[in-house]
Design a protein around this motif. Structure first.
Motif, PDB file in Angstrom:
ATOM      1  N   GLU A 171      30.784  69.507  82.742  1.00 34.14           N
ATOM      2  CA  GLU A 171      29.500  68.973  82.286  1.00 34.14           C
ATOM      3  C   GLU A 171      28.662  70.056  81.632  1.00 34.14           C
ATOM      4  OE1 GLU A 171      27.224  66.008  84.666  1.00 34.14           O
ATOM      5  OE2 GLU A 171      28.685  66.487  86.216  1.00 34.14           O
ATOM      6  N   GLY A 175      27.669  70.452  77.698  1.00 33.25           N
ATOM      7  CA  GLY A 175      26.261  70.571  77.347  1.00 33.25           C
ATOM      8  C   GLY A 175      25.993  71.748  76.427  1.00 33.25           C
ATOM      9  N   ALA A 298      20.208  77.369  82.767  1.00 26.29           N
ATOM     10  CA  ALA A 298      19.294  76.409  82.139  1.00 26.29           C
ATOM     11  C   ALA A 298      20.056  75.182  81.628  1.00 26.29           C
ATOM     12  CB  ALA A 298      18.535  77.085  80.996  1.00 26.29           C
ATOM     13  N   ILE A 299      21.250  75.404  81.076  1.00 22.15           N
ATOM     14  CA  ILE A 299      22.073  74.277  80.619  1.00 22.15           C
ATOM     15  C   ILE A 299      22.602  73.480  81.810  1.00 22.15           C
ATOM     16  CG2 ILE A 299      24.229  73.660  79.438  1.00 22.15           C
ATOM     17  CD1 ILE A 299      23.694  76.002  77.530  1.00 22.15           C
ATOM     18  N   GLU A 301      21.087  73.074  84.571  1.00 22.14           N
ATOM     19  CA  GLU A 301      19.943  72.296  85.079  1.00 22.14           C
ATOM     20  C   GLU A 301      19.838  70.957  84.363  1.00 22.14           C
ATOM     21  OE1 GLU A 301      17.336  71.063  87.384  1.00 22.14           O
ATOM     22  OE2 GLU A 301      17.522  73.241  87.670  1.00 22.14           O
ATOM     23  N   GLU A 302      20.176  70.943  83.072  1.00 17.72           N
ATOM     24  CA  GLU A 302      20.071  69.716  82.279  1.00 17.72           C
ATOM     25  C   GLU A 302      21.340  68.870  82.311  1.00 17.72           C
ATOM     26  OE1 GLU A 302      17.262  68.592  80.872  1.00 17.72           O
ATOM     27  OE2 GLU A 302      16.353  70.308  81.902  1.00 17.72           O
ATOM     28  N   THR A 303      22.391  69.390  82.911  1.00 16.33           N
ATOM     29  CA  THR A 303      23.675  68.663  82.929  1.00 16.33           C
ATOM     30  C   THR A 303      24.158  68.456  84.368  1.00 16.33           C
ATOM     31  OG1 THR A 303      24.831  70.778  82.567  1.00 16.33           O
ATOM     32  CG2 THR A 303      24.343  69.437  80.625  1.00 16.33           C
ATOM     33  N   TYR A 305      23.351  69.891  87.286  1.00 12.90           N
ATOM     34  CA  TYR A 305      22.308  69.759  88.319  1.00 12.90           C
ATOM     35  C   TYR A 305      21.631  68.393  88.213  1.00 12.90           C
ATOM     36  CZ  TYR A 305      22.525  74.943  88.698  1.00 12.90           C
ATOM     37  OH  TYR A 305      22.927  76.243  88.849  1.00 12.90           O
ATOM     38  N   LYS A 306      21.386  67.972  86.980  1.00  6.21           N
ATOM     39  CA  LYS A 306      20.721  66.681  86.762  1.00  6.21           C
ATOM     40  C   LYS A 306      21.560  65.539  87.325  1.00  6.21           C
ATOM     41  CE  LYS A 306      18.500  63.964  83.103  1.00  6.21           C
ATOM     42  NZ  LYS A 306      18.203  63.925  81.642  1.00  6.21           N
ATOM     43  N   THR A 307      22.864  65.609  87.091  1.00 10.53           N
ATOM     44  CA  THR A 307      23.770  64.587  87.632  1.00 10.53           C
ATOM     45  C   THR A 307      23.715  64.580  89.152  1.00 10.53           C
ATOM     46  OG1 THR A 307      25.275  64.781  85.749  1.00 10.53           O
ATOM     47  CG2 THR A 307      26.176  63.828  87.769  1.00 10.53           C
ATOM     48  N   SER A 310      20.651  63.056  90.732  1.00 12.86           N
ATOM     49  CA  SER A 310      20.540  61.604  90.627  1.00 12.86           C
ATOM     50  C   SER A 310      21.025  60.908  91.893  1.00 12.86           C
ATOM     51  CB  SER A 310      21.337  61.100  89.421  1.00 12.86           C
ATOM     52  OG  SER A 310      22.733  61.303  89.622  1.00 12.86           O
TER      53      SER A 310
END
Length: 326
Positions: A171, A175, A298-299, A301-303, A305-307, A310
């Protein structure tokens, strides 16, 4: 006289039962030359030398259970101990996926602090719900190899066909603009050789054992910063542990403490050896900087980690706890 004979026979029978009760079985997936087997063997040897009537028999190379099928048998008491990458059980407990998450652990000393943290305490509480406890904590690490260039910063994988070790890493790399090729570590060499793969992420030991240095132009080793750390502890069925004598538990605890220190030093040694092997074979070495590590994070966090966030509220709390370990 008759009573004495009966008492002696009963004592002999009880002794036989006790001896059987102190024979433990330990399962893992690796060969006897692997560091994880050596950790298990150290525990077995130290406990055996303690003279507390406790024998540990090791079943290596998936000879007792398949690699990914060991968690449930341990929970059920069908096996007493396992050395096991906890993320393998991520489908059963989402929290375990944090034990193979990009950017959560930056180096081995940080991994040691992670093992001693509130985060790991929460992971151990979840294990306890399945009647499992950790005897020996341990992380192994890995890096990147590039066929034509160095892979240290996110922009280095843009447009590159890349193999990652784990879904969360896939992921993150996607990203960053990479194309993902899913395969086992054993397939990396041929994929690089035939041009199917531009870059790969795997463990230090796999980079060496599969001779990836023959196909790589540049290697990003584990140094002060690395993205890939996988938690692979030696765990035990908690009811089995609780059923041992005080002396047996004390011997196990002492053996585990010694094995954990050994595990950390061997993990560092394997990383250093991988770097040396690539250097000796003329491969360029490029270590990751703190700035590059933070860019990857940082990437993530947006991929990845974000998943993960959720999921449940507990999952979010666990990720925050992991990120809070300095």
């Amino acid at each position: 006289m008759k009573y004495t004979a009966l008492a002696a026979a009963a004592a002999l029978f009880a002794g036989t039962i006790a001896a059987e009760a102190t024979e433990l079985r330990l399962s893992h997936q690796w060969s006897e030359g692997d560091v994880r087997h050596k950790v298990a063997q150290m525990v077995a040897d130290e406990v055996g030398a303690a003279g507390v009537d406790l024998d540990i028999t090791i079943f290596p190379s998936q000879s007792l259970f398949k690699a990914r099928e060991q968690y449930k048998p341990l929970s059920r008491g069908q096996v007493d101990m396992i050395v096991f990458p906890l993320s393998y059980a991520g489908g059963l407990r989402n929290a375990y996926n944090l034990t193979l998450m990009p950017g959560l652990v930056k180096n081995h000393d940080h991994a040691a602090r992670m093992n001693d943290s509130e985060f790991m305490g929460e992971i151990e509480k979840i294990l306890a719900e399945d009647d499992i406890m950790v005897l020996v904590h341990g992380y192994l690490a890995g890096g990147f190899a590039g066929k034509d260039k160095c892979i240290t910063a996110p922009e280095d994988v843009q447009g590159a066909q890349t193999r990652a070790a784990g879904k969360a890493f896939e992921e993150m790399l996607a990203g960053a603009g990479a194309s993902i090729a899913s395969m086992s570590s054993a397939e990396i060499y041929n994929a690089m050789q035939t041009g199917v793969l531009d870059a790969a992420n795997t463990s230090s030991s796999s980079f060496v054992s599969y001779r990836i240095y023959e196909q790589a132009k540049c290697f990003t080793p584990v140094g002060d910063y690395a993205l890939w750390f996988m938690y692979q502890p030696l765990m035990m069925n908690k009811s089995t542990y609780d059923g041992l004598t005080d002396e047996q538990r004390a011997a196990l605890d002492a053996a585990a403490e010694k094995a954990q220190a050994f595990y950390l030093e061997e993990a560092k040694r394997e990383d250093g050896e991988a770097k040396e092997v690539f250097e000796k074979n003329g491969v360029e070495i490029s270590e990751m900087t703190e700035e590059q590590f933070k860019a990857w994070q940082a990437i993530a966090e947006e991929t990845a980690y974000k998943t993960f966030r959720s999921g449940s509220e507990q999952d979010q709390k666990l990720l925050d706890l992991a990120l809070s370990v300095e």
